[in-house]
Motif scaffolding. Structure first.
Motif, PDB file in Angstrom:
ATOM      1  N   LEU A 149       0.874  -1.167   0.000  1.00 24.42           N
ATOM      2  CA  LEU A 149       0.000   0.000   0.000  1.00 24.42           C
ATOM      3  C   LEU A 149       0.909   1.214   0.000  1.00 24.42           C
ATOM      4  CD1 LEU A 149      -2.869   1.225   0.279  1.00 24.42           C
ATOM      5  CD2 LEU A 149      -2.525   1.164   2.756  1.00 24.42           C
ATOM      6  N   LEU A 150       0.691   2.120  -0.964  1.00 26.98           N
ATOM      7  CA  LEU A 150       1.585   3.258  -1.158  1.00 26.98           C
ATOM      8  C   LEU A 150       0.884   4.585  -0.874  1.00 26.98           C
ATOM      9  CD1 LEU A 150       3.097   2.096  -4.557  1.00 26.98           C
ATOM     10  CD2 LEU A 150       4.380   2.287  -2.437  1.00 26.98           C
ATOM     11  N   GLN A 151       1.641   5.523  -0.362  1.00 25.40           N
ATOM     12  CA  GLN A 151       1.230   6.928  -0.293  1.00 25.40           C
ATOM     13  C   GLN A 151       2.195   7.653  -1.203  1.00 25.40           C
ATOM     14  OE1 GLN A 151      -1.329   8.169   1.801  1.00 25.40           O
ATOM     15  NE2 GLN A 151      -1.132  10.164   0.854  1.00 25.40           N
ATOM     16  N   GLN A 152       1.787   7.849  -2.463  1.00 25.00           N
ATOM     17  CA  GLN A 152       2.690   8.259  -3.521  1.00 25.00           C
ATOM     18  C   GLN A 152       3.830   7.238  -3.601  1.00 25.00           C
ATOM     19  OE1 GLN A 152       3.493  12.502  -3.585  1.00 25.00           O
ATOM     20  NE2 GLN A 152       1.377  12.969  -3.104  1.00 25.00           N
ATOM     21  N   GLU A 153       5.102   7.629  -3.394  1.00 23.92           N
ATOM     22  CA  GLU A 153       6.167   6.613  -3.503  1.00 23.92           C
ATOM     23  C   GLU A 153       6.526   5.986  -2.164  1.00 23.92           C
ATOM     24  OE1 GLU A 153       8.691  10.321  -2.695  1.00 23.92           O
ATOM     25  OE2 GLU A 153       6.769   9.835  -3.627  1.00 23.92           O
ATOM     26  N   VAL A 154       5.919   6.446  -1.082  1.00 21.48           N
ATOM     27  CA  VAL A 154       6.227   5.930   0.253  1.00 21.48           C
ATOM     28  C   VAL A 154       5.397   4.679   0.548  1.00 21.48           C
ATOM     29  CG1 VAL A 154       6.211   6.430   2.724  1.00 21.48           C
ATOM     30  CG2 VAL A 154       6.829   8.227   1.085  1.00 21.48           C
ATOM     31  N   ILE A 155       6.034   3.623   1.013  1.00 20.93           N
ATOM     32  CA  ILE A 155       5.335   2.389   1.346  1.00 20.93           C
ATOM     33  C   ILE A 155       4.702   2.508   2.725  1.00 20.93           C
ATOM     34  CG2 ILE A 155       5.600  -0.085   1.797  1.00 20.93           C
ATOM     35  CD1 ILE A 155       7.808  -0.150  -0.267  1.00 20.93           C
ATOM     36  N   VAL A 156       3.378   2.396   2.776  1.00 17.38           N
ATOM     37  CA  VAL A 156       2.626   2.514   4.021  1.00 17.38           C
ATOM     38  C   VAL A 156       2.513   1.157   4.706  1.00 17.38           C
ATOM     39  CG1 VAL A 156       0.404   3.148   5.051  1.00 17.38           C
ATOM     40  CG2 VAL A 156       1.321   4.470   3.125  1.00 17.38           C
ATOM     41  N   SER A 157       2.247   0.128   3.907  1.00 19.73           N
ATOM     42  CA  SER A 157       2.095  -1.218   4.449  1.00 19.73           C
ATOM     43  C   SER A 157       2.500  -2.221   3.391  1.00 19.73           C
ATOM     44  CB  SER A 157       0.644  -1.450   4.883  1.00 19.73           C
ATOM     45  OG  SER A 157       0.495  -2.711   5.489  1.00 19.73           O
ATOM     46  N   MET A 158       2.944  -3.404   3.827  1.00 17.49           N
ATOM     47  CA  MET A 158       3.367  -4.428   2.876  1.00 17.49           C
ATOM     48  C   MET A 158       2.926  -5.802   3.375  1.00 17.49           C
ATOM     49  SD  MET A 158       7.465  -4.481   3.810  1.00 17.49           S
ATOM     50  CE  MET A 158       7.634  -2.728   3.580  1.00 17.49           C
ATOM     51  N   ASN A 159       2.641  -6.694   2.435  1.00 15.43           N
ATOM     52  CA  ASN A 159       2.219  -8.024   2.863  1.00 15.43           C
ATOM     53  C   ASN A 159       3.435  -8.929   3.096  1.00 15.43           C
ATOM     54  OD1 ASN A 159       3.013  -8.645   0.256  1.00 15.43           O
ATOM     55  ND2 ASN A 159       1.156  -9.774  -0.257  1.00 15.43           N
ATOM     56  N   ASP A 160       3.178 -10.119   3.610  1.00 15.30           N
ATOM     57  CA  ASP A 160       4.271 -11.029   3.962  1.00 15.30           C
ATOM     58  C   ASP A 160       5.109 -11.420   2.751  1.00 15.30           C
ATOM     59  OD1 ASP A 160       3.556 -10.976   6.601  1.00 15.30           O
ATOM     60  OD2 ASP A 160       2.353 -12.808   6.514  1.00 15.30           O
ATOM     61  N   SER A 161       4.436 -11.583   1.610  1.00 12.03           N
ATOM     62  CA  SER A 161       5.161 -11.973   0.405  1.00 12.03           C
ATOM     63  C   SER A 161       6.174 -10.910   0.000  1.00 12.03           C
ATOM     64  CB  SER A 161       4.183 -12.220  -0.740  1.00 12.03           C
ATOM     65  OG  SER A 161       4.860 -12.566  -1.926  1.00 12.03           O
ATOM     66  N   PHE A 162       5.785  -9.644   0.124  1.00 12.36           N
ATOM     67  CA  PHE A 162       6.709  -8.557  -0.206  1.00 12.36           C
ATOM     68  C   PHE A 162       7.898  -8.569   0.760  1.00 12.36           C
ATOM     69  CE2 PHE A 162       8.475  -4.343  -0.267  1.00 12.36           C
ATOM     70  CZ  PHE A 162       8.379  -3.946  -1.592  1.00 12.36           C
ATOM     71  N   LYS A 163       7.621  -8.753   2.046  1.00 14.85           N
ATOM     72  CA  LYS A 163       8.693  -8.775   3.042  1.00 14.85           C
ATOM     73  C   LYS A 163       9.699  -9.887   2.746  1.00 14.85           C
ATOM     74  CE  LYS A 163       5.744  -6.995   6.759  1.00 14.85           C
ATOM     75  NZ  LYS A 163       5.108  -7.317   8.057  1.00 14.85           N
ATOM     76  N   GLN A 164       9.190 -11.065   2.380  1.00 15.93           N
ATOM     77  CA  GLN A 164      10.064 -12.201   2.114  1.00 15.93           C
ATOM     78  C   GLN A 164      10.874 -12.001   0.830  1.00 15.93           C
ATOM     79  OE1 GLN A 164       7.318 -15.477   2.081  1.00 15.93           O
ATOM     80  NE2 GLN A 164       6.802 -15.243   4.254  1.00 15.93           N
ATOM     81  N   THR A 165      10.215 -11.464  -0.194  1.00 15.38           N
ATOM     82  CA  THR A 165      10.875 -11.292  -1.486  1.00 15.38           C
ATOM     83  C   THR A 165      11.961 -10.233  -1.427  1.00 15.38           C
ATOM     84  OG1 THR A 165       8.844 -11.947  -2.634  1.00 15.38           O
ATOM     85  CG2 THR A 165      10.502 -10.767  -3.927  1.00 15.38           C
ATOM     86  N   PHE A 166      11.656  -9.123  -0.735  1.00  8.49           N
ATOM     87  CA  PHE A 166      12.586  -8.002  -0.718  1.00  8.49           C
ATOM     88  C   PHE A 166      13.403  -7.915   0.580  1.00  8.49           C
ATOM     89  CE2 PHE A 166       9.491  -7.031  -3.935  1.00  8.49           C
ATOM     90  CZ  PHE A 166      10.254  -6.475  -4.945  1.00  8.49           C
ATOM     91  N   LYS A 167      13.290  -8.958   1.416  1.00 12.43           N
ATOM     92  CA  LYS A 167      14.110  -9.073   2.623  1.00 12.43           C
ATOM     93  C   LYS A 167      14.013  -7.817   3.503  1.00 12.43           C
ATOM     94  CE  LYS A 167      15.697 -12.873   0.750  1.00 12.43           C
ATOM     95  NZ  LYS A 167      15.121 -14.172   1.125  1.00 12.43           N
TER      96      LYS A 167
END
Length: 338
Positions: A149-167
């Motif tokens: 979930l983005l606020q313009q280019e700032v990441i507000v929230s991320m799911n588990d898959s994103f956390k695992q993929t991007f460490k």
């Protein structure tokens, strides 16, 4: 705090009632007037409006035969579907249309009363956009694809898959541009900012992304707004190119600006500096100021400033410091001589 207007589609071909409603609602709604049910349905799929208002007095029974499509469509079943109708047709309307509608407003009352009813309804209840946002966040971690979930280019929230993929463990202070493998981050920021503020609901494109292990992978990415009331917020879903399935692209209006921006910037550009620019960068690395460089190279301060501007422009940077860092990281200058 000023909020964005709600979305309303008004289906009518009677100019008098159209003008009256637009005057009464323009402060609170983005009023989209169409003259046919088919056009309204197509537009509704793009806008996901909070209210769909049908002027029954403008149409025949045949024209209204596909009314049920609005509520049978998954993306529109939370829109508030209301009919403005002739009181003389009440018996027929109750029989044929009432089960398909959220409300009926008869023309015995004034257009002012109808405007007030619409305003009260949509501001007293959760809007459609809020519903979809809440529904998405409830399923956030069930998605296999990396999603943020983005606020313009700032990441507000991320799911588990994103956390695992991007460490990464937390979204604190993290920006999308931290993962985009492109030279012109300023352009990407501007493109995302304009998308967030603009009318388009979706953008789909391809680009290269930098993962947590510093590997580069090509990906399809889809941006989609969830909340018209909260300016600048939208989601981004990532689909790496070796996967077969992808988010459907036909829902929502497409923002070509974002598409073009990412496609252009996913290609690494070969930069080179002139010998004079290299000299200036090397002196800047030593901490020389414009006046010092001017005396060292026997050229005017004005010429030095022109070279600095060219260096910033050539590297698509915002500051000369960013340009120097870029040049060093990409081996565009010989640091051993700096």
């Amino acid at each position: 705090m000023r909020t964005e207007k709600k979305q309303l589609i008004f289906i009518s071909n009677k100019q008098e009632i159209i003008s009256e409603l637009q005057e009464g609602l323009s402060r609170y709604f983005e009023v989209n007037v169409v003259s046919s049910m088919h056009t309204a349905y197509t537009l509704a799929l793009k806008l996901l409006p909070d209210i769909i208002l049908i002027d029954q007095t403008s149409f025949t029974t045949q024209d209204l035969k596909n009314l049920e499509n609005f509520k049978s469509t998954h993306f529109l079943n939370k829109s508030w579907l209301i009919m403005y109708a002739n009181i003389l047709d009440k018996a027929e309307i109750d029989l044929n249309y009432k089960p398909l509608l959220d409300d009926i407003f008869y023309d015995a009352a004034s257009s002012t009363a109808l405007s007030e009813r619409l305003i009260d309804q949509v501001y007293a209840n959760l809007s459609l956009s809020n519903y979809w946002k809440d529904a998405f966040l409830g399923l956030f971690n069930l998605l296999n694809n990396p999603v943020v979930l983005l606020q313009q280019e700032v990441i507000v929230s991320m799911n588990d898959s994103f956390k695992q993929t991007f460490k990464i463990d937390s979204a604190d202070g993290v920006k999308l541009t931290d993962f985009v493998n492109c030279e012109n981050k300023t352009k990407v920021k501007a493109s995302l900012r304009n998308f967030a503020r603009g009318k388009h609901m979706q953008a789909t494109t391809r680009t290269a992304l930098r993962l947590g292990d510093h590997k580069i992978r090509n990906a399809k990415i889809s941006f989609s707004k969830l909340d018209k009331m909260l300016q600048g917020q939208y989601i981004m879903m990532i689909q790496f190119t070796e996967d077969d399935t992808y988010v459907k692209e036909e829902i929502g209006s497409i923002c070509e600006m974002v598409n073009t921006c990412f496609e252009e910037n996913s290609q690494l550009t070969n930069y080179s500096f002139t010998s004079r620019e290299k000299e200036i960068i090397q002196l800047l690395c030593k901490g020389y100021k414009t006046k010092d460089i001017s005396e060292r190279l026997f050229i005017s301060p004005k010429t030095i400033e022109k070279h600095r501007a060219n260096i910033i422009k050539r590297t698509n940077s915002e500051t000369i410091l960013e340009s120097i860092i870029y040049a060093i990281n990409h081996n565009l200058i010989d640091v051993s001589h700096a």
